[in-house]
Design a protein around this motif. Structure first.
Motif, PDB file in Angstrom:
ATOM      1  N   GLN A  47       0.851  -1.189   0.000  1.00 17.35           N
ATOM      2  CA  GLN A  47       0.000   0.000   0.000  1.00 17.35           C
ATOM      3  C   GLN A  47       0.888   1.240   0.000  1.00 17.35           C
ATOM      4  O   GLN A  47       1.978   1.235   0.557  1.00 17.35           O
ATOM      5  CB  GLN A  47      -0.905   0.001   1.234  1.00 17.35           C
ATOM      6  CG  GLN A  47      -1.824  -1.205   1.339  1.00 17.35           C
ATOM      7  CD  GLN A  47      -2.827  -1.271   0.206  1.00 17.35           C
ATOM      8  OE1 GLN A  47      -3.561  -0.322  -0.045  1.00 17.35           O
ATOM      9  NE2 GLN A  47      -2.848  -2.399  -0.493  1.00 17.35           N
ATOM     10  N   ASN A  87      -1.154   7.812   1.755  1.00 18.36           N
ATOM     11  CA  ASN A  87      -1.976   7.740   2.965  1.00 18.36           C
ATOM     12  C   ASN A  87      -1.035   7.787   4.151  1.00 18.36           C
ATOM     13  O   ASN A  87      -0.433   6.780   4.528  1.00 18.36           O
ATOM     14  CB  ASN A  87      -2.820   6.460   2.975  1.00 18.36           C
ATOM     15  CG  ASN A  87      -3.676   6.335   4.219  1.00 18.36           C
ATOM     16  OD1 ASN A  87      -3.652   7.196   5.102  1.00 18.36           O
ATOM     17  ND2 ASN A  87      -4.429   5.249   4.310  1.00 18.36           N
ATOM     18  N   SER A  92      -1.667  -4.958   2.571  1.00 21.40           N
ATOM     19  CA  SER A  92      -3.008  -5.489   2.823  1.00 21.40           C
ATOM     20  C   SER A  92      -3.042  -6.945   2.389  1.00 21.40           C
ATOM     21  O   SER A  92      -2.134  -7.431   1.707  1.00 21.40           O
ATOM     22  CB  SER A  92      -4.067  -4.683   2.060  1.00 21.40           C
ATOM     23  OG  SER A  92      -3.900  -4.835   0.657  1.00 21.40           O
ATOM     24  N   ILE A 100      -8.732   4.612   8.669  1.00 21.76           N
ATOM     25  CA  ILE A 100      -8.027   4.328   7.413  1.00 21.76           C
ATOM     26  C   ILE A 100      -6.543   4.081   7.654  1.00 21.76           C
ATOM     27  O   ILE A 100      -5.737   4.080   6.725  1.00 21.76           O
ATOM     28  CB  ILE A 100      -8.209   5.459   6.374  1.00 21.76           C
ATOM     29  CG1 ILE A 100      -7.725   6.808   6.945  1.00 21.76           C
ATOM     30  CG2 ILE A 100      -9.664   5.553   5.929  1.00 21.76           C
ATOM     31  CD1 ILE A 100      -7.716   7.929   5.911  1.00 21.76           C
ATOM     32  N   ASN A 135     -10.951  -1.024   5.288  1.00 25.36           N
ATOM     33  CA  ASN A 135     -11.434   0.144   4.549  1.00 25.36           C
ATOM     34  C   ASN A 135     -10.433   0.437   3.439  1.00 25.36           C
ATOM     35  O   ASN A 135      -9.351   0.942   3.710  1.00 25.36           O
ATOM     36  CB  ASN A 135     -11.567   1.347   5.486  1.00 25.36           C
ATOM     37  CG  ASN A 135     -12.216   2.550   4.808  1.00 25.36           C
ATOM     38  OD1 ASN A 135     -12.701   2.448   3.696  1.00 25.36           O
ATOM     39  ND2 ASN A 135     -12.207   3.695   5.494  1.00 25.36           N
ATOM     40  N   PRO A 136     -10.761   0.060   2.169  1.00 28.10           N
ATOM     41  CA  PRO A 136     -12.029  -0.503   1.704  1.00 28.10           C
ATOM     42  C   PRO A 136     -12.149  -1.985   2.054  1.00 28.10           C
ATOM     43  O   PRO A 136     -11.140  -2.642   2.357  1.00 28.10           O
ATOM     44  CB  PRO A 136     -11.948  -0.310   0.190  1.00 28.10           C
ATOM     45  CG  PRO A 136     -10.484  -0.389  -0.105  1.00 28.10           C
ATOM     46  CD  PRO A 136      -9.811   0.277   1.066  1.00 28.10           C
ATOM     47  N   PRO A 137     -13.392  -2.526   2.006  1.00 25.71           N
ATOM     48  CA  PRO A 137     -13.590  -3.952   2.307  1.00 25.71           C
ATOM     49  C   PRO A 137     -12.731  -4.843   1.422  1.00 25.71           C
ATOM     50  O   PRO A 137     -12.554  -4.573   0.223  1.00 25.71           O
ATOM     51  CB  PRO A 137     -15.086  -4.153   2.018  1.00 25.71           C
ATOM     52  CG  PRO A 137     -15.693  -2.801   2.211  1.00 25.71           C
ATOM     53  CD  PRO A 137     -14.661  -1.827   1.712  1.00 25.71           C
TER      54      PRO A 137
END
Length: 283
Positions: A75, A80, A167, A161, A203-205
């Protein structure tokens, strides 16, 4: 008389020539045979050397590369800033059966113990264990008491978040319950998420990271979405106590933030075991 002796000498000479010719032919054949044998030996040595180099005579065959048990998707932490790079767990050699004990110590009472299901959720268990080994969860807040009846924890940023810089996919999402005529789960069915269930939330699923839910009451949605990773084995009364705390607006209009901070002081994960463990309890 001279003529007779001449003929005898010629005959003797011819005989000697024939003997010499036969000897020369025999010697030639021997040289040809020796050359052929030598060439065969050289060829055999070349073949054997090649086979040796390729490992044909290794006492132990090389093992095939181990297949990945889990895949960790990177990620973008620069996009982020709530993500924290603490490396990734291993992809091979992960346990895929048994359980691992997880202990959560909070500022709200005694420890909460749970068992992580290595058979149904090996990647989630590996991720939680990896993050725990990096003290990822220590001194973080459970930032929500959800309307579904669960504590939401595991986001150091408290924003919903946050998480690690990787992930992983869903595991062990319950099947949708049989619907009644009203399109809600038929009465009498066991809940998809019984009280004491530990599940991932993303988040997101589907892009799971570090955030998890601990249910303090039964939850039976028409469409389950949270992957179950384990269950509480001790301290369920502490979970229920936290679930009863008053909540306030989280800044986005949802009244889900605990009015009193719920702090995970430490979260640890033990070694894998196949021994039976205690069933969920309220103590």
């Amino acid at each position: 008389m001279a003529s007779s002796r001449d003929r005898q000498r010629k005959l003797a000479r011819a005989k000697l020539d024939r003997q010499l010719a036969r000897r020369a032919a025999a010697a030639k054949r021997r040289r040809q045979i020796q050359a052929a044998v030598g060439a065969a030996v050289v060829l055999a040595l070349i073949v054997l050397s090649s086979a040796w180099a390729l490992g044909a005579f290794d006492s132990k065959a090389e093992k095939k590369a181990a297949a990945d048990v889990c895949v960790w998707t990177p990620q973008d932490a620069s996009g982020n800033t709530n993500l924290k790079d603490v490396g990734t767990p291993a992809t091979t050699g992960l346990p895929t059966s048994g359980t691992r004990a997880m202990t959560i110590t909070t500022n709200q009472g005694g420890p909460i113990t749970a068992e992580l299901d290595l058979t149904s959720a090996p990647c989630a268990a590996a991720s939680v264990a990896h993050l725990a080994s990096r003290s990822f969860y220590d001194n973080t807040k459970c930032h929500e008491i959800t309307t579904e009846g669960a504590l939401r924890c595991g986001d150091p940023s408290g924003t919903g978040i946050g998480g690690p810089a990787y992930s992983f996919y869903d595991e062990n999402v319950p099947s949708a319950p049989e619907a009644s005529p009203s399109a809600t789960p038929a009465p009498g069915q066991p809940p998809a998420y019984p009280k004491g269930t530990v599940a991932m939330i993303a988040n997101p699923p589907g892009a799971n990271g570090s955030q998890f839910l601990v249910f303090f009451k039964d939850f039976n949605p028409a469409k389950p979405a949270y992957p179950i990773i384990g269950k509480v084995t001790g301290g369920l009364d502490v979970v229920e106590k936290i679930g009863a705390l008053p909540t306030v607006d989280n800044g986005s209009g949802a009244k889900v933030k605990p009015k009193t901070d719920v702090v995970i002081q430490s979260l640890t994960v033990g070694e894998p075991t196949t021994a039976p463990t205690a069933s969920p309890s309220a103590g």
